[in-house]
Scaffold this motif. Structure first.
Motif, PDB file in Angstrom:
ATOM      1  N   GLU A   1      51.288  25.784  24.433  1.00 14.72           N
ATOM      2  CA  GLU A   1      49.925  25.809  23.899  1.00 14.72           C
ATOM      3  C   GLU A   1      49.279  24.437  23.918  1.00 14.72           C
ATOM      4  N   SER A   2      50.064  23.377  23.766  1.00 12.07           N
ATOM      5  CA  SER A   2      49.508  22.017  23.845  1.00 12.07           C
ATOM      6  C   SER A   2      49.404  21.541  25.286  1.00 12.07           C
ATOM      7  N   ARG A   3      50.016  22.278  26.213  1.00 17.73           N
ATOM      8  CA  ARG A   3      50.028  21.919  27.644  1.00 17.73           C
ATOM      9  C   ARG A   3      50.575  20.505  27.870  1.00 17.73           C
ATOM     10  N   GLY A   4      51.591  20.171  27.089  1.00 16.56           N
ATOM     11  CA  GLY A   4      52.243  18.878  27.266  1.00 16.56           C
ATOM     12  C   GLY A   4      51.451  17.700  26.769  1.00 16.56           C
ATOM     13  N   ALA A   5      50.464  17.931  25.886  1.00 18.07           N
ATOM     14  CA  ALA A   5      49.642  16.826  25.400  1.00 18.07           C
ATOM     15  C   ALA A   5      50.448  15.843  24.567  1.00 18.07           C
TER      16      ALA A   5
END
Length: 342
Positions: free
Chosen positions: A54-58
């Motif tokens: 959900e954070s896309r690897g942030a």
């Protein structure tokens, strides 16, 4: 209650899947294998996986440990890391050797977890960048080793870098750092040198929960529109890491980065090699063994170049096959000045 909570996590995971190019090779084809793998994950692992996708690897997330071996009953026999990377990041991924663990993940070293388990967090992996077929020659430049014998007058063409300055030379680094970073906008260096002591460093403009070299905090009196546009594309930037044998760069941004170093080209090559690294990909940008005791080299139109340095341009390429012939024509770029390994 626990069953409904777990089912909710699985539904959230399935909503985050990538959209594939064709239905027969799309996420739906992976559904049996994916759900079989989800069933084998503990609740804590499912929560970590949800946070990561959900954070896309942030931001850095923990390892998601999955049992080795193929989920029973699955139509596609894919290793867990390939399955999840294909589901959430690269639908065209085929083989494990196309992937590389990021430096902060111990999943490929067995640093934690059970010996029969491996990390399958899709954001603990990058894809390996490979040299591509160069683009057609730019109309005003012939693609190939067509450099003049002598560099052009830097006073009328481009900046002549002062690599003899002791503040920039790797041979004078005495404070224990393995590299120093210099950020440039065209021909102007912005801010101070950033010394790197940890094994890896993030270089970014916007990175939630990030730490490292934040380019967004560097002031500049007058920035051109081209520089402002390029800075807007840096985003999460890149992860630079010193690993056994060399230095790796992982592109965390949503735009390509372009890299050049003395060890990227084939041994004995005299021309400039610029490697395009796509988002989500990584490349070994410097090889200590290949560098050896190489002396300084001369880049036409740019002056002397430190043989233990790497140049990285954000979003814009340069070289014989681009309209920008020299890196000083790129709006935003990074210079990595490496210390000699001990």
């Amino acid at each position: 209650m626990f069953r409904s909570r777990r089912a909710g996590l699985v539904r959230r995971l399935w909503r985050q899947r990538c959209v594939a190019a064709s239905p027969e090779d799309g996420p739906g084809a992976l559904k049996p294998a994916a759900h079989a793998l989800f069933k084998k994950l503990k609740d804590e692992e499912l929560e970590l996986l949800v946070q990561a996708v959900e954070s896309r690897g942030a931001w850095e997330s923990g390892c998601v440990w999955a049992p080795r071996g193929e989920p029973r009953g699955a139509k596609q026999a894919l290793p867990p890391q390939v399955l999840l990377c294909r589901l959430y990041r690269w639908p065209d991924l085929r083989q494990p050797h196309e992937l590389k663990h990021l430096c902060y993940c111990p999943g490929d070293r067995g640093g934690c977890g059970d010996a029969a388990a491996l990390c399958c967090n899709p954001h603990h992996f990058s894809r390996l960048a490979a040299p591509e077929t160069p683009p057609p020659p730019y109309s005003k430049a012939c693609c190939g080793p067509s450099w003049p014998d002598e560099p052009q007058d830097p006073g009328t063409q481009l900046l002549e870098f002062s690599y003899n300055d002791t503040s920039l030379s790797w041979s004078t680094v005495r404070d224990g750092c393995w590299c120093k970073l210099a950020y440039w906008e065209h021909r102007t260096r912005v801010g101070r040198l950033y010394a790197v002591h940890e094994a890896s460093v993030n270089v970014f403009c916007e990175l939630p929960r990030g730490n490292g070299f934040c380019l967004g905090q560097l002031p500049a009196a007058h920035r051109s529109r081209a520089v402002r546009r390029a800075r807007g594309k840096i985003g999460r930037g890149l992860l630079l890491s010193r690993e056994p044998g060399g230095v790796w760069a992982y592109n965390r941004s949503e735009h390509p980065i372009f890299v050049s170093s003395p060890t990227l080209g084939p041994p004995g090559a005299h021309g400039l090699t610029v490697l395009k690294v796509l988002p989500g990909y990584s490349a070994k940008v410097f090889d200590y063994e290949q560098a050896g005791g190489a002396g300084g080299r001369q880049l036409p139109g740019e002056g002397p170049c430190d043989p233990h340095s790497v140049r990285i341009s954000f979003a814009k390429g340069w070289g014989p096959c681009y309209s920008r012939q020299f890196i000083t024509s790129c709006p935003c770029w990074l210079e990595v000045l490496l210390n000699r390994p001990r």
